[in-house]
Scaffold this motif. Sequence first.
Motif, PDB file in Angstrom:
ATOM      1  N   MET A 187      47.796  72.867  37.777  1.00 60.24           N
ATOM      2  CA  MET A 187      48.052  73.277  36.854  1.00 60.24           C
ATOM      3  C   MET A 187      47.292  74.102  35.970  1.00 60.24           C
ATOM      4  O   MET A 187      48.216  75.314  35.562  1.00 60.24           O
ATOM      5  N   LYS A 188      46.438  73.968  35.641  1.00 55.91           N
ATOM      6  CA  LYS A 188      45.233  75.122  35.073  1.00 55.91           C
ATOM      7  C   LYS A 188      45.720  77.151  35.686  1.00 55.91           C
ATOM      8  O   LYS A 188      45.563  77.595  35.388  1.00 55.91           O
ATOM      9  N   SER A 189      45.353  76.139  37.622  1.00 57.69           N
ATOM     10  CA  SER A 189      45.279  77.515  37.856  1.00 57.69           C
ATOM     11  C   SER A 189      46.534  78.191  38.105  1.00 57.69           C
ATOM     12  O   SER A 189      47.023  79.276  38.587  1.00 57.69           O
ATOM     13  N   ASN A 190      47.364  77.510  37.887  1.00 57.89           N
ATOM     14  CA  ASN A 190      50.001  78.719  37.270  1.00 57.89           C
ATOM     15  C   ASN A 190      49.569  78.318  38.851  1.00 57.89           C
ATOM     16  O   ASN A 190      50.404  78.480  39.612  1.00 57.89           O
ATOM     17  N   ALA A 191      48.975  77.359  39.849  1.00 58.40           N
ATOM     18  CA  ALA A 191      49.437  76.661  41.602  1.00 58.40           C
ATOM     19  C   ALA A 191      50.921  76.320  40.890  1.00 58.40           C
ATOM     20  O   ALA A 191      51.707  76.265  42.506  1.00 58.40           O
ATOM     21  N   VAL A 192      51.372  75.456  40.264  1.00 59.26           N
ATOM     22  CA  VAL A 192      52.497  74.855  40.384  1.00 59.26           C
ATOM     23  C   VAL A 192      53.331  75.392  38.789  1.00 59.26           C
ATOM     24  O   VAL A 192      52.819  75.765  37.868  1.00 59.26           O
ATOM     25  N   THR A 193      55.104  75.316  39.109  1.00 54.02           N
ATOM     26  CA  THR A 193      55.712  75.147  37.832  1.00 54.02           C
ATOM     27  C   THR A 193      56.395  74.055  37.175  1.00 54.02           C
ATOM     28  O   THR A 193      56.356  73.800  36.165  1.00 54.02           O
ATOM     29  N   THR A 194      56.068  73.285  38.727  1.00 56.46           N
ATOM     30  CA  THR A 194      56.614  72.065  37.803  1.00 56.46           C
ATOM     31  C   THR A 194      55.790  70.859  38.636  1.00 56.46           C
ATOM     32  O   THR A 194      54.972  70.570  39.663  1.00 56.46           O
ATOM     33  N   ILE A 195      56.010  69.851  37.543  1.00 56.00           N
ATOM     34  CA  ILE A 195      55.269  68.346  38.121  1.00 56.00           C
ATOM     35  C   ILE A 195      55.972  67.160  38.033  1.00 56.00           C
ATOM     36  O   ILE A 195      57.319  67.059  37.082  1.00 56.00           O
ATOM     37  N   ILE A 196      56.070  66.438  39.294  1.00 50.04           N
ATOM     38  CA  ILE A 196      56.949  65.625  39.207  1.00 50.04           C
ATOM     39  C   ILE A 196      56.088  63.952  39.654  1.00 50.04           C
ATOM     40  O   ILE A 196      55.213  64.039  40.594  1.00 50.04           O
ATOM     41  N   PHE A 197      56.325  63.826  38.529  1.00 50.37           N
ATOM     42  CA  PHE A 197      56.537  62.374  39.195  1.00 50.37           C
ATOM     43  C   PHE A 197      56.791  61.153  39.360  1.00 50.37           C
ATOM     44  O   PHE A 197      57.927  61.064  39.057  1.00 50.37           O
ATOM     45  N   ASP A 198      56.549  60.622  40.137  1.00 52.47           N
ATOM     46  CA  ASP A 198      57.706  59.182  40.764  1.00 52.47           C
ATOM     47  C   ASP A 198      56.663  57.756  40.823  1.00 52.47           C
ATOM     48  O   ASP A 198      55.412  57.653  40.946  1.00 52.47           O
ATOM     49  N   SER A 199      57.066  56.689  40.494  1.00 49.23           N
ATOM     50  CA  SER A 199      56.139  55.115  40.104  1.00 49.23           C
ATOM     51  C   SER A 199      57.216  53.993  39.924  1.00 49.23           C
ATOM     52  O   SER A 199      58.444  54.484  40.159  1.00 49.23           O
ATOM     53  N   CYS A 200      56.820  52.912  40.444  1.00 47.92           N
ATOM     54  CA  CYS A 200      57.488  52.249  39.914  1.00 47.92           C
ATOM     55  C   CYS A 200      57.657  51.492  39.388  1.00 47.92           C
ATOM     56  O   CYS A 200      57.639  50.995  38.332  1.00 47.92           O
ATOM     57  N   TYR A 201      56.801  52.205  38.202  1.00 46.86           N
ATOM     58  CA  TYR A 201      56.538  51.546  36.360  1.00 46.86           C
ATOM     59  C   TYR A 201      57.842  52.183  35.390  1.00 46.86           C
ATOM     60  O   TYR A 201      57.658  54.086  35.877  1.00 46.86           O
ATOM     61  N   HIS A 202      58.511  51.738  34.974  1.00 47.77           N
ATOM     62  CA  HIS A 202      59.282  53.170  34.182  1.00 47.77           C
ATOM     63  C   HIS A 202      58.155  53.666  33.306  1.00 47.77           C
ATOM     64  O   HIS A 202      59.066  55.272  33.119  1.00 47.77           O
ATOM     65  N   HIS A 203      56.893  53.008  32.734  1.00 51.07           N
ATOM     66  CA  HIS A 203      56.211  53.607  31.600  1.00 51.07           C
ATOM     67  C   HIS A 203      55.205  53.512  32.219  1.00 51.07           C
ATOM     68  O   HIS A 203      54.119  52.948  32.509  1.00 51.07           O
ATOM     69  N   TYR A 204      54.332  54.993  31.841  1.00 52.63           N
ATOM     70  CA  TYR A 204      53.087  54.752  32.325  1.00 52.63           C
ATOM     71  C   TYR A 204      52.226  55.901  31.204  1.00 52.63           C
ATOM     72  O   TYR A 204      53.312  57.118  31.343  1.00 52.63           O
ATOM     73  N   SER A 205      51.173  55.974  31.014  1.00 47.94           N
ATOM     74  CA  SER A 205      51.233  56.799  29.479  1.00 47.94           C
ATOM     75  C   SER A 205      50.866  58.049  30.763  1.00 47.94           C
ATOM     76  O   SER A 205      50.684  59.362  30.329  1.00 47.94           O
ATOM     77  N   LEU A 206      50.174  58.118  31.627  1.00 45.90           N
ATOM     78  CA  LEU A 206      49.290  59.507  32.796  1.00 45.90           C
ATOM     79  C   LEU A 206      51.338  60.319  32.364  1.00 45.90           C
ATOM     80  O   LEU A 206      50.861  61.874  32.288  1.00 45.90           O
ATOM     81  N   ALA A 207      51.903  60.015  33.134  1.00 44.41           N
ATOM     82  CA  ALA A 207      53.621  60.965  32.624  1.00 44.41           C
ATOM     83  C   ALA A 207      53.342  61.339  31.474  1.00 44.41           C
ATOM     84  O   ALA A 207      54.068  62.315  32.070  1.00 44.41           O
ATOM     85  N   THR A 208      53.413  60.442  30.733  1.00 44.29           N
ATOM     86  CA  THR A 208      54.106  60.664  29.005  1.00 44.29           C
ATOM     87  C   THR A 208      53.308  62.201  28.529  1.00 44.29           C
ATOM     88  O   THR A 208      52.993  63.082  27.945  1.00 44.29           O
ATOM     89  N   SER A 209      51.753  62.063  28.811  1.00 41.43           N
ATOM     90  CA  SER A 209      51.074  62.595  28.369  1.00 41.43           C
ATOM     91  C   SER A 209      51.044  64.082  29.222  1.00 41.43           C
ATOM     92  O   SER A 209      51.025  65.168  28.172  1.00 41.43           O
ATOM     93  N   ILE A 210      51.397  63.579  30.382  1.00 45.08           N
ATOM     94  CA  ILE A 210      51.245  65.193  30.494  1.00 45.08           C
ATOM     95  C   ILE A 210      52.388  66.013  30.658  1.00 45.08           C
ATOM     96  O   ILE A 210      52.570  67.247  30.115  1.00 45.08           O
ATOM     97  N   GLU A 211      53.392  65.357  30.059  1.00 50.08           N
ATOM     98  CA  GLU A 211      55.067  65.444  29.456  1.00 50.08           C
ATOM     99  C   GLU A 211      54.559  66.170  28.355  1.00 50.08           C
ATOM    100  O   GLU A 211      55.381  67.576  28.116  1.00 50.08           O
ATOM    101  N   HIS A 212      53.579  65.778  27.646  1.00 50.80           N
ATOM    102  CA  HIS A 212      53.511  65.996  26.258  1.00 50.80           C
ATOM    103  C   HIS A 212      52.528  67.278  26.413  1.00 50.80           C
ATOM    104  O   HIS A 212      53.105  68.238  25.459  1.00 50.80           O
ATOM    105  N   LEU A 213      51.436  67.384  26.934  1.00 54.84           N
ATOM    106  CA  LEU A 213      50.747  68.650  27.293  1.00 54.84           C
ATOM    107  C   LEU A 213      52.286  70.141  27.813  1.00 54.84           C
ATOM    108  O   LEU A 213      51.333  71.016  27.600  1.00 54.84           O
TER     109      LEU A 213
END
Length: 300
Positions: A79-105
């Motif tokens: 993320m910091k090196s601008n290597a990606v334009t998109t982060i895709i999270f996949d999980s068996c969990y509906h809610h987890y703080s990691l994805a929410t925190s990155i979405e906020h960031l």
Amino acid sequence: MLGKIEVHQRKNSEMEGLPMEKNALVYVKGLTQADAYSDIESIESYCSVNELKINKILYDESRYEEKNYDCLKVLYNQMKSNAVTTIIFDSCYHHYSLATSIEHLSLLTGIEVLKFHNGKIQDFTSKSKSKDVPEFNQSKFDKLLTVDFGNWVGSLSKNREDIHYIDREEDARIAEIRQRERGKAIKDSRKEKGILGIVFDETNLDKMTGYVQKEMFLDKTSYSRVVVYEGFYELEELLQNGKYYRVICDEFANGDIDDLRDLIILCDSYSVEVCFWEGELSTYQEYELGTFLDAITGNL
């Protein structure tokens, strides 16, 4: 030279009216590579249709809010090196703080964040619930992600008037103020409430009475009662009047495990703290209800 080539290529793309290449990092949470196989097929299909190139796939097998620091380090660097334009999270969990925190960031970075659940794309709901002025608490990013992310949030937030940024020092001051306010509220509420001692073993009545009296002195309360546990409904009658802020139980050596679970859940429904004599376990500001139940009953 690399920088000049990159600028030259970008200008050519813009002149020709071609879109910039979009790169994605896929972060798989709570699944092994084998378990996520069908999910990845779905994500690859989505990326193909939407002209997204997958740079890297991270398999973070840690559960819920546990952390895989190696995966988080790669995520941070990408993320910091601008290597990606998109982060895709996949999980068996509906809610987890990691994805929410990155979405906020992503509000600061402009990086797109997508969330899949079992291979199917989901909608984030946090944006619709966000404040008019987004709040970025550096300490929360330290805790939920890593200190690297917290430092990055600090650097991204400098001189931004469109957000509310709370650094570590301000967060500590706020926490201290809230702790004092909470302590005063607790002290005031205890002036009119007392302690209820409950024994499952009747031979512990005298010992429990002495223990409750000691706790009354420490908490500066003036009301208490010690009873033998007779069942769910009798206990509810005692709690309904709102006289008690704490219930203290004995060692529960010969009781029914279902009785103990019912007692803890009932006290929680009345916002009454549950603890055990001569022990450190307590439901008050220490453990969520499920964690407390597991700690108490899991090995019995």
